[in-house]
Design a protein around this motif. Structure first.
Motif, PDB file in Angstrom:
ATOM      1  N   MET A  84       0.839  -1.187   0.000  1.00  0.00           N
ATOM      2  CA  MET A  84       0.000   0.000   0.000  1.00  0.00           C
ATOM      3  C   MET A  84       0.884   1.250   0.000  1.00  0.00           C
ATOM      4  N   LYS A  85       0.577   2.174  -0.910  1.00  0.00           N
ATOM      5  CA  LYS A  85       1.352   3.406  -1.021  1.00  0.00           C
ATOM      6  C   LYS A  85       0.696   4.511  -0.191  1.00  0.00           C
ATOM      7  N   ILE A  86       1.490   5.088   0.726  1.00  0.00           N
ATOM      8  CA  ILE A  86       1.007   6.197   1.552  1.00  0.00           C
ATOM      9  C   ILE A  86       2.139   7.221   1.688  1.00  0.00           C
ATOM     10  N   THR A  87       1.796   8.399   2.202  1.00  0.00           N
ATOM     11  CA  THR A  87       2.789   9.430   2.503  1.00  0.00           C
ATOM     12  C   THR A  87       2.749   9.702   4.002  1.00  0.00           C
ATOM     13  N   VAL A  88       3.915   9.611   4.634  1.00  0.00           N
ATOM     14  CA  VAL A  88       4.006   9.822   6.082  1.00  0.00           C
ATOM     15  C   VAL A  88       5.009  10.941   6.350  1.00  0.00           C
ATOM     16  N   ASN A  89       4.533  12.012   6.940  1.00  0.00           N
ATOM     17  CA  ASN A  89       5.382  13.172   7.249  1.00  0.00           C
ATOM     18  C   ASN A  89       6.206  13.624   6.049  1.00  0.00           C
ATOM     19  N   GLY A  90       5.532  13.635   4.895  1.00  0.00           N
ATOM     20  CA  GLY A  90       6.166  14.147   3.688  1.00  0.00           C
ATOM     21  C   GLY A  90       6.949  13.145   2.880  1.00  0.00           C
ATOM     22  N   LYS A  91       7.069  11.894   3.341  1.00  0.00           N
ATOM     23  CA  LYS A  91       7.829  10.878   2.636  1.00  0.00           C
ATOM     24  C   LYS A  91       6.903   9.783   2.119  1.00  0.00           C
ATOM     25  N   GLU A  92       7.080   9.427   0.848  1.00  0.00           N
ATOM     26  CA  GLU A  92       6.277   8.349   0.269  1.00  0.00           C
ATOM     27  C   GLU A  92       6.813   6.998   0.727  1.00  0.00           C
ATOM     28  N   LEU A  93       5.894   6.137   1.161  1.00  0.00           N
ATOM     29  CA  LEU A  93       6.270   4.812   1.654  1.00  0.00           C
ATOM     30  C   LEU A  93       5.372   3.752   1.029  1.00  0.00           C
ATOM     31  N   ASN A  94       5.935   2.561   0.837  1.00  0.00           N
ATOM     32  CA  ASN A  94       5.144   1.389   0.460  1.00  0.00           C
ATOM     33  C   ASN A  94       5.156   0.427   1.646  1.00  0.00           C
ATOM     34  N   ILE A  95       3.994   0.240   2.239  1.00  0.00           N
ATOM     35  CA  ILE A  95       3.912  -0.533   3.484  1.00  0.00           C
ATOM     36  C   ILE A  95       2.863  -1.637   3.328  1.00  0.00           C
ATOM     37  N   GLU A  96       3.225  -2.818   3.787  1.00  0.00           N
ATOM     38  CA  GLU A  96       2.297  -3.946   3.767  1.00  0.00           C
ATOM     39  C   GLU A  96       1.861  -4.297   5.182  1.00  0.00           C
ATOM     40  N   ASN A  97       0.702  -4.877   5.275  1.00  0.00           N
ATOM     41  CA  ASN A  97       0.175  -5.364   6.558  1.00  0.00           C
ATOM     42  C   ASN A  97       0.129  -4.271   7.632  1.00  0.00           C
ATOM     43  N   CYS A  98      -0.340  -3.101   7.210  1.00  0.00           N
ATOM     44  CA  CYS A  98      -0.456  -1.986   8.153  1.00  0.00           C
ATOM     45  C   CYS A  98      -1.878  -1.463   8.072  1.00  0.00           C
ATOM     46  N   SER A  99      -2.702  -1.823   9.030  1.00  0.00           N
ATOM     47  CA  SER A  99      -4.126  -1.523   8.926  1.00  0.00           C
ATOM     48  C   SER A  99      -4.531  -0.222   9.604  1.00  0.00           C
ATOM     49  N   THR A 100      -3.869   0.137  10.699  1.00  0.00           N
ATOM     50  CA  THR A 100      -4.292   1.304  11.471  1.00  0.00           C
ATOM     51  C   THR A 100      -3.108   2.233  11.768  1.00  0.00           C
ATOM     52  N   ILE A 101      -3.443   3.420  12.252  1.00  0.00           N
ATOM     53  CA  ILE A 101      -2.409   4.356  12.689  1.00  0.00           C
ATOM     54  C   ILE A 101      -1.579   3.735  13.804  1.00  0.00           C
ATOM     55  N   ARG A 102      -2.215   2.993  14.688  1.00  0.00           N
ATOM     56  CA  ARG A 102      -1.488   2.334  15.789  1.00  0.00           C
ATOM     57  C   ARG A 102      -0.430   1.372  15.225  1.00  0.00           C
ATOM     58  N   ASN A 103      -0.796   0.592  14.240  1.00  0.00           N
ATOM     59  CA  ASN A 103       0.165  -0.316  13.605  1.00  0.00           C
ATOM     60  C   ASN A 103       1.312   0.453  12.948  1.00  0.00           C
ATOM     61  N   LEU A 104       0.961   1.562  12.287  1.00  0.00           N
ATOM     62  CA  LEU A 104       1.965   2.364  11.585  1.00  0.00           C
ATOM     63  C   LEU A 104       2.991   2.929  12.559  1.00  0.00           C
ATOM     64  N   ILE A 105       2.526   3.463  13.674  1.00  0.00           N
ATOM     65  CA  ILE A 105       3.431   4.014  14.687  1.00  0.00           C
ATOM     66  C   ILE A 105       4.376   2.934  15.201  1.00  0.00           C
ATOM     67  N   TYR A 106       3.839   1.753  15.414  1.00  0.00           N
ATOM     68  CA  TYR A 106       4.654   0.636  15.909  1.00  0.00           C
ATOM     69  C   TYR A 106       5.699   0.224  14.865  1.00  0.00           C
ATOM     70  N   MET A 107       5.270   0.108  13.606  1.00  0.00           N
ATOM     71  CA  MET A 107       6.167  -0.326  12.540  1.00  0.00           C
ATOM     72  C   MET A 107       7.308   0.666  12.312  1.00  0.00           C
ATOM     73  N   LEU A 108       6.989   1.974  12.365  1.00  0.00           N
ATOM     74  CA  LEU A 108       7.984   3.002  12.079  1.00  0.00           C
ATOM     75  C   LEU A 108       8.734   3.461  13.325  1.00  0.00           C
ATOM     76  N   ASN A 109       8.295   2.980  14.491  1.00  0.00           N
ATOM     77  CA  ASN A 109       8.927   3.359  15.760  1.00  0.00           C
ATOM     78  C   ASN A 109       8.936   4.885  15.931  1.00  0.00           C
ATOM     79  N   ILE A 110       7.752   5.473  15.714  1.00  0.00           N
ATOM     80  CA  ILE A 110       7.593   6.927  15.825  1.00  0.00           C
ATOM     81  C   ILE A 110       6.826   7.254  17.101  1.00  0.00           C
TER      82      ILE A 110
END
Length: 266
Positions: free
Chosen positions: A1-27
């Motif tokens: 899945m293609k998304i933009t996070v804080n201005g950077k384009e990312l391709n991320i799989e198996n990321c369903s929620t914001i909570r998952n995204l924070i965990y995956m990116l360690n933000i």
């Protein structure tokens, strides 16, 4: 899945929620904005979402702030303004407000010049706060600009501008804003810039007092490198006070004229 996070384009799989995204990116974040709207941590992420993750009270990264300016104002405009230089002479109602607008627009280098301190009577129209009373205006305004963007180059000069130092203080600046209260200083600055700094563009103001309609503000050219903004009639004086809305309107007209000059070749 293609998304933009804080201005950077990312391709991320198996990321369903914001909570998952924070965990995956360690933000570390507690403010979540998706496509310009605040959302909860349980928000289900969708393809092409533009996501901003912010920690309350944290300092935003330079690249992220740059991305925000580019997305709102355009890449070509951003690059020109980032490499532009503006000097603001006089940091009262005109200068303090104009400088903040230029900082928000992304002008890369600002020189702010004034010899005065912040007084209680300044608060009704100038950009300062109660806690700045007693500080030099140069130092107080730099503090405010840094809160807007810590990455702008701000040079302060706590001096009284006169015929002896004006050339050394203002030489090589693309745009010079004349924001003085004193008529003699206004004339001195404008004449010096017109006669001795033909490569700089000076933007002054005259007639901004009272609460008259701002529609009567005009722009007048003095030669090839000078513009004056105001109604040219209502100067501050007895029974003629200075009010924040009209002063700030003139200040922002000065700032906008500066942007138009800097971006003239686009």
């Amino acid at each position: 899945m293609k998304i933009t996070v804080n201005g950077k384009e990312l391709n991320i799989e198996n990321c369903s929620t914001i909570r998952n995204l924070i965990y995956m990116l360690n933000i570390s974040a507690d403010i979540f904005i998706v496509n310009s709207f605040p959302v909860q941590i349980s928000y289900n992420i969708k393809e092409n979402d533009n996501i901003t993750l912010i920690k309350k009270g944290g300092v935003l990264q330079k690249e992220f702030l740059e991305y925000q300016l580019i997305s709102r104002q355009g890449l070509k405009e951003y690059k020109i303004l980032k490499n532009s230089t503006v000097a603001v002479c006089g940091l009262g109602g005109l200068g303090s407000n104009a400088a903040l607008s230029l900082a928000r627009a992304g002008v890369g280098k600002l020189k702010i010049i004034d010899f005065d301190i912040v007084e209680p009577s300044n608060i009704n129209r100038q950009a300062y706060f109660i806690e700045h009373i007693g500080m030099y205006k140069t130092e107080a305004l730099k503090e405010l600009i840094t809160k807007i963007s810590p990455y702008i180059e701000v040079e302060i000069s706590t001096v009284f501008l006169d015929e002896k130092n004006i050339l050394s203080e203002l030489n090589n600046y693309q745009v010079i804003l004349e924001c003085f209260d004193n008529p003699e200083s206004k004339i001195m600055l404008i004449e010096s810039c017109i006669n001795s700094m033909p490569e700089s563009y000076i933007i002054g103001a005259s007639g901004v007092a009272g609460y008259y309609d701002t529609d009567i503000f005009e722009k007048k050219s003095l030669g090839k490198n000078c513009m004056i903004i105001g109604d040219f009639e209502h100067e501050a004086g007895f029974h003629q006070g200075l009010y924040a809305p009209r002063v700030a309107a003139a200040a922002n007209m000065q700032a906008n004229a500066a942007l138009r000059y800097l971006l003239k070749d686009i």
